[in-house]
Design a protein around this motif. Structure first.
Motif, PDB file in Angstrom:
ATOM      1  N   GLU A 144     152.522  49.602  64.816  1.00 54.64           N
ATOM      2  CA  GLU A 144     153.045  48.235  64.859  1.00 54.64           C
ATOM      3  C   GLU A 144     154.316  48.063  64.056  1.00 54.64           C
ATOM      4  O   GLU A 144     155.093  47.135  64.290  1.00 54.64           O
ATOM      5  CB  GLU A 144     151.976  47.250  64.369  1.00 54.64           C
ATOM      6  CG  GLU A 144     150.783  47.137  65.308  1.00 54.64           C
ATOM      7  CD  GLU A 144     149.776  46.122  64.819  1.00 54.64           C
ATOM      8  OE1 GLU A 144     150.021  45.509  63.747  1.00 54.64           O
ATOM      9  OE2 GLU A 144     148.754  45.923  65.497  1.00 54.64           O
ATOM     10  N   ARG A 145     154.553  48.955  63.091  1.00 51.17           N
ATOM     11  CA  ARG A 145     155.766  48.888  62.280  1.00 51.17           C
ATOM     12  C   ARG A 145     156.807  49.909  62.718  1.00 51.17           C
ATOM     13  O   ARG A 145     157.792  50.129  62.024  1.00 51.17           O
ATOM     14  CB  ARG A 145     155.414  49.077  60.801  1.00 51.17           C
ATOM     15  CG  ARG A 145     154.485  48.004  60.248  1.00 51.17           C
ATOM     16  CD  ARG A 145     154.292  48.169  58.759  1.00 51.17           C
ATOM     17  NE  ARG A 145     155.519  47.978  58.021  1.00 51.17           N
ATOM     18  CZ  ARG A 145     155.676  48.253  56.726  1.00 51.17           C
ATOM     19  NH1 ARG A 145     154.649  48.757  56.049  1.00 51.17           N
ATOM     20  NH2 ARG A 145     156.826  48.054  56.123  1.00 51.17           N
ATOM     21  N   TRP A 191     149.532  47.564  57.579  1.00 51.23           N
ATOM     22  CA  TRP A 191     150.756  47.365  56.806  1.00 51.23           C
ATOM     23  C   TRP A 191     151.027  48.604  55.966  1.00 51.23           C
ATOM     24  O   TRP A 191     152.154  49.053  55.817  1.00 51.23           O
ATOM     25  CB  TRP A 191     150.632  46.125  55.926  1.00 51.23           C
ATOM     26  CG  TRP A 191     151.908  45.795  55.224  1.00 51.23           C
ATOM     27  CD1 TRP A 191     152.217  45.996  53.916  1.00 51.23           C
ATOM     28  CD2 TRP A 191     153.077  45.213  55.816  1.00 51.23           C
ATOM     29  NE1 TRP A 191     153.493  45.577  53.646  1.00 51.23           N
ATOM     30  CE2 TRP A 191     154.051  45.089  54.796  1.00 51.23           C
ATOM     31  CE3 TRP A 191     153.393  44.791  57.114  1.00 51.23           C
ATOM     32  CZ2 TRP A 191     155.319  44.559  55.024  1.00 51.23           C
ATOM     33  CZ3 TRP A 191     154.652  44.255  57.348  1.00 51.23           C
ATOM     34  CH2 TRP A 191     155.599  44.140  56.306  1.00 51.23           C
TER      35      TRP A 191
END
Length: 222
Positions: free
Chosen positions: A16-17, A47
């Motif tokens: 996702e990053r 994260w």
């Protein structure tokens, strides 16, 4: 019959990053001949990054054993204690920390030194940024205190510690953190003697803050 190719986010396709190759960390380590990394498995890449590493370890008696360790990689960070020697005060931040709330802290509100991740900045640049965002203070000369691994049994983070003098005129903003990132920080100015006493009665229970206040007791307010 065709085979199915499974692509893993964070390994061979972006997570996702936008990160790939997260399973490569540690595979090229050669600094310790008694440690041979055999495999690195990506467990999670939210994260931050959770890995399980398998390695062979040679003990002092010459025995080799196969070990597995999970490591949590949140990046490195920096922290700072702004102090006003003339007025005998320090600037701290109060904010909600869910991990301590779920682990026995009465309300999860910690009084602590300003801190943040380095991201792509050098430590001094990062802590100046965090001091402005969290405390609303523009720092001048920084004193590098020490660099510390905060939880070496499982977390890779190395934290860079700083202290810096400030005056009332250096408080150029409101502080409070970045609302879009969920930060809701109260700026707290305290007499240094009171802050030091709060370690003893448990009102300050954050490791980096305790360390900086104890350092200041020895080197600033002595």
């Amino acid at each position: 019959m065709s085979s199915v190719i499974v692509r893993i986010p964070g390994v061979d396709v972006p997570d996702e990053r936008g990160r790939t190759g997260l399973d490569r960390a540690g595979r090229d380590l050669t600094g310790n001949p008694d440690v041979v990394v055999r495999d690195v498995e990506l467990i999670a890449s939210g994260w931050h990054v959770l890995r399980r590493t398998t390695f062979d370890y040679r003990h002092a008696d010459g025995r080799w054993t196969r070990e597995r360790r999970e490591t949590y990689d949140r990046g490195n960070g920096a922290t700072v204690l702004p102090y006003d020697l003339a007025r005998g005060t320090v600037l701290l931040a109060r904010q909600f920390r869910y991990p301590v709330y779920v682990n026995g802290h009465p309300d999860g509100m910690l009084l602590e030194a300003a801190a943040g991740l380095l991201d792509d900045d050098e430590p001094e640049a990062a802590i100046r940024r965090e001091a402005e965002e969290e405390l609303g203070v523009t720092l001048g000369a920084l004193t590098h205190v020490f660099d510390v691994y905060m939880s070496p049994g499982s977390v890779t983070e190395r934290l860079h510690f700083y202290a810096a003098p400030y005056r009332p005129s250096d408080r150029t903003g409101a502080g409070g953190g970045i609302a879009d990132e969920g930060e809701d920080i109260a700026v707290v100015e305290l007499p240094f003697a009171e802050a030091l006493a709060m370690i003893g009665d448990g009102r300050i229970a954050d490791a980096k803050t305790v360390m900086l206040l104890q350092w200041a007791a020895l080197h600033v307010f002595s």
